[in-house]
Design a protein around this motif. Structure first.
Motif, PDB file in Angstrom:
ATOM      1  N   VAL A 125       0.852  -1.192   0.000  1.00  0.00           N
ATOM      2  CA  VAL A 125       0.000   0.000   0.000  1.00  0.00           C
ATOM      3  C   VAL A 125       0.886   1.240   0.000  1.00  0.00           C
ATOM      4  CG1 VAL A 125      -1.735   1.327   1.287  1.00  0.00           C
ATOM      5  CG2 VAL A 125      -1.791  -1.178   1.324  1.00  0.00           C
ATOM      6  N   ARG A 126       1.938   1.171   0.787  1.00  0.00           N
ATOM      7  CA  ARG A 126       2.813   2.338   0.955  1.00  0.00           C
ATOM      8  C   ARG A 126       4.230   1.861   1.241  1.00  0.00           C
ATOM      9  NH1 ARG A 126      -0.304   4.621   3.422  1.00  0.00           N
ATOM     10  NH2 ARG A 126      -0.898   6.341   2.049  1.00  0.00           N
TER      11      ARG A 126
ATOM     12  N   LYS B 229       4.004  -0.707   4.291  1.00  0.00           N
ATOM     13  CA  LYS B 229       2.725  -1.268   4.700  1.00  0.00           C
ATOM     14  C   LYS B 229       2.144  -2.084   3.545  1.00  0.00           C
ATOM     15  CE  LYS B 229       1.356  -0.082   8.185  1.00  0.00           C
ATOM     16  NZ  LYS B 229       0.520   1.072   8.553  1.00  0.00           N
ATOM     17  N   LEU B 230       1.590  -3.248   3.882  1.00  0.00           N
ATOM     18  CA  LEU B 230       1.171  -4.224   2.883  1.00  0.00           C
ATOM     19  C   LEU B 230      -0.343  -4.271   2.704  1.00  0.00           C
ATOM     20  CD1 LEU B 230       3.713  -6.865   4.109  1.00  0.00           C
ATOM     21  CD2 LEU B 230       3.813  -5.699   1.898  1.00  0.00           C
TER      22      LEU B 230
ATOM     23  N   SER C 188      -4.315 -11.371   4.300  1.00  0.00           N
ATOM     24  CA  SER C 188      -2.870 -11.133   4.390  1.00  0.00           C
ATOM     25  C   SER C 188      -2.157 -11.443   3.078  1.00  0.00           C
ATOM     26  CB  SER C 188      -2.262 -11.984   5.515  1.00  0.00           C
ATOM     27  OG  SER C 188      -2.808 -11.636   6.766  1.00  0.00           O
ATOM     28  N   SER C 189      -2.875 -11.363   1.953  1.00  0.00           N
ATOM     29  CA  SER C 189      -2.262 -11.708   0.668  1.00  0.00           C
ATOM     30  C   SER C 189      -1.114 -10.767   0.318  1.00  0.00           C
ATOM     31  CB  SER C 189      -3.309 -11.706  -0.447  1.00  0.00           C
ATOM     32  OG  SER C 189      -4.003 -10.475  -0.497  1.00  0.00           O
ATOM     33  N   GLY C 190      -1.238  -9.480   0.631  1.00  0.00           N
ATOM     34  CA  GLY C 190      -0.130  -8.566   0.356  1.00  0.00           C
ATOM     35  C   GLY C 190       1.125  -8.974   1.103  1.00  0.00           C
ATOM     36  N   SER C 191       0.959  -9.403   2.349  1.00  0.00           N
ATOM     37  CA  SER C 191       2.096  -9.856   3.161  1.00  0.00           C
ATOM     38  C   SER C 191       2.754 -11.071   2.532  1.00  0.00           C
ATOM     39  CB  SER C 191       1.612 -10.188   4.581  1.00  0.00           C
ATOM     40  OG  SER C 191       1.020  -9.066   5.191  1.00  0.00           O
TER      41      SER C 191
END
Length: 474
Positions: free
Chosen positions: A49-50, A126-127, A158-161
């Motif tokens: 995200v950031r 941030k994910l 938690s897919s971004g993680s």
């Protein structure tokens, strides 16, 4: 240090830590390489995200100076990691996948972020996650893509993680799991995920989805890495009275132990009825490996979970309604349809029905506690079918039975609070990762790290990485 680009990005966290401590590579080099890789790849993957590039380089510089002066803080010192965007970061927007909290800038760090900072970790950014950590992204958000194949599901909240960790865009990540949100993404991305016992890690400064179901945990490349991270973030917290007071075990020491004589329960019927052949083969190979390592495989009969799986949604809905009470329904128009629907369901649930759910949760917890008097670990699938395509995921809303099957091996352990570790164990015929779970007694994450590390010392599934060069041509 003479390490190839991919070799550097795909080092395990503890391997990088050893290099940093020995001054073979500096935190500055490792962090700059990660930021460059994020810039090159994440435009397509969408895991962040950031990105907090300036802050990360400042942390890396501080870590470099401390280590050079002989002040080494431990295995996360100077290591670049990232955090799911539902954990507060002081003065930095933390939206939890929502629009309604898009402008929220916390005035303090979440406890887990504070502990990462105290350990000298470098926080890259941030994910991405689903809206409010529930089951779907806000319509304004582009979901992360699975680096193994963009046509496949990357997992849930938690897919971004998981995507960032699998693609070499961080060395591990802090995540959360309310019904499968560490385990499904780890299975989908070929990673190791540790969902600790409820209360082992403070939830202070983490946006709630459902307070009594939310578990704060880690996504990593190995069980040893997961133990290193959990050892930093776990423990009592005056800001969260529900955080347990038990001493935090030495997880890295546990990772060096074997599993000889450990009793691993396996319910052959539960793990085969409706479970696809490839997943059964992965379970069978895991059992063979653990037997070779000296573990005893014990036949068990696990309690029926159909009712508790059915109970998970209304239980989550009630707690989500409480978590969003300040903004829903007052700002209902800013919510996506899926999260809004679950909050509405929670607001409408009859109180006696909710009490019956709580009583059934307690009963199942007691039955599982009794089971762990006879075994040290339980081996089960993550879900009963091969990796899911995005096309299949889009049909879930019309297939309640499929949703229940997806949740069958994950939701029960949020309802009871028991810890689990997800381990890569094979691949499907389409080249996608397949994983299995080990479950332990309450607060016995050390046993999970011990067994996971023992399994990974003699297997290499966790060392396989997505073919990003071919994926970019997809």
């Amino acid at each position: 240090m003479d390490i190839g680009s991919d070799d550097l990005h795909y080092l395990e966290l503890t391997e990088l830590a050893a290099c940093i401590r020995a001054r073979k590579i500096s935190p500055l080099e490792a962090t700059r390489a990660q930021l460059d890789r994020i810039a090159a790849l994440d435009g397509e993957l969408g895991s962040y995200v950031r990105v907090m590039g300036d802050a990360a380089m400042a942390q890396a510089e501080a870590a470099h100076a401390e280590i050079a002066a002989g002040r080494y803080r431990g295995p996360l010192h100077g290591v670049p990691i990232a955090v799911k965007d539902l954990f507060w970061t002081k003065n930095i927007p933390t939206a939890a996948g929502t629009v309604v909290h898009g402008d929220f800038r916390p005035d303090e760090d979440a406890t887990v972020v504070d502990r990462l900072n105290g350990a000298g970790a470098v926080v890259l950014g941030k994910l991405q996650l689903t809206e409010g950590a529930y089951s779907d992204h806000h319509p304004s958000v582009t979901p992360p893509k699975n680096p193994w194949n963009p046509d496949y599901w990357p997992g849930i909240s938690s897919s971004g993680s998981a995507v960032a960790t699998a693609a070499g865009l961080c060395y591990g990540s802090i995540a959360s799991d309310t019904g499968g949100s560490i385990r499904w993404p780890c299975a989908a991305n070929g990673l190791t995920g540790l969902k600790p016992s409820w209360g082992r890690v403070s939830r202070h400064g983490a946006f709630e989805l459902a307070a009594t179901l939310d578990h704060v945990g880690v996504i990593a490349r190995s069980a040893k890495d997961a133990g290193a991270m959990l050892g930093v973030i776990a423990g009592r917290d005056h800001a969260d009275p529900t955080a347990v007071l038990d001493p935090v075990p030495h997880y890295l020491a546990a990772a060096e132990q074997d599993v000889r004589g450990r009793r691993i329960g396996f319910d052959a019927r539960w793990s085969s009825d409706g479970v696809d052949v490839t997943t059964q083969q992965v379970l069978g190979e895991a059992i063979k490996t653990l037997r070779t390592l000296g573990a005893d495989i014990v036949d068990v009969r696990f309690p029926d979970v159909k009712q508790v799986v059915a109970d998970w949604v209304p239980n989550c809905a009630v707690e989500a309604a409480v978590a969003h009470d300040a903004t829903y329904p007052a700002r209902k128009d800013e919510y996506g349809p899926i999260l809004a629907a679950v909050i509405e369901a929670g607001r409408a649930l009859f109180a006696p029905d909710y009490q019956r759910i709580l009583l059934r949760r307690l009963e199942l917890r007691g039955r599982i506690a009794s089971l762990f008097e006879t075994i040290d670990l339980l081996l089960i699938p993550v879900h009963p079918f091969p990796p899911l395509t995005l096309a299949m995921i889009r049909t879930l809303g019309d297939q309640p039975d499929l949703i229940a099957r997806l949740q069958e091996y994950t939701c029960p352990f949020n309802m009871t609070g028991h810890p689990t570790i997800t381990l890569p164990g094979g691949f499907s015929s389409t080249g996608m990762p397949i994983a299995f779970q080990l479950v332990a007694a309450d607060l016995d994450e050390a046993m999970l790290v011990r067994a996971g590390a023992a399994f990974q010392r003699v297997t290499s599934w966790h060392r396989r990485h997505p073919p990003l060069s071919s994926w970019r041509q997809h």
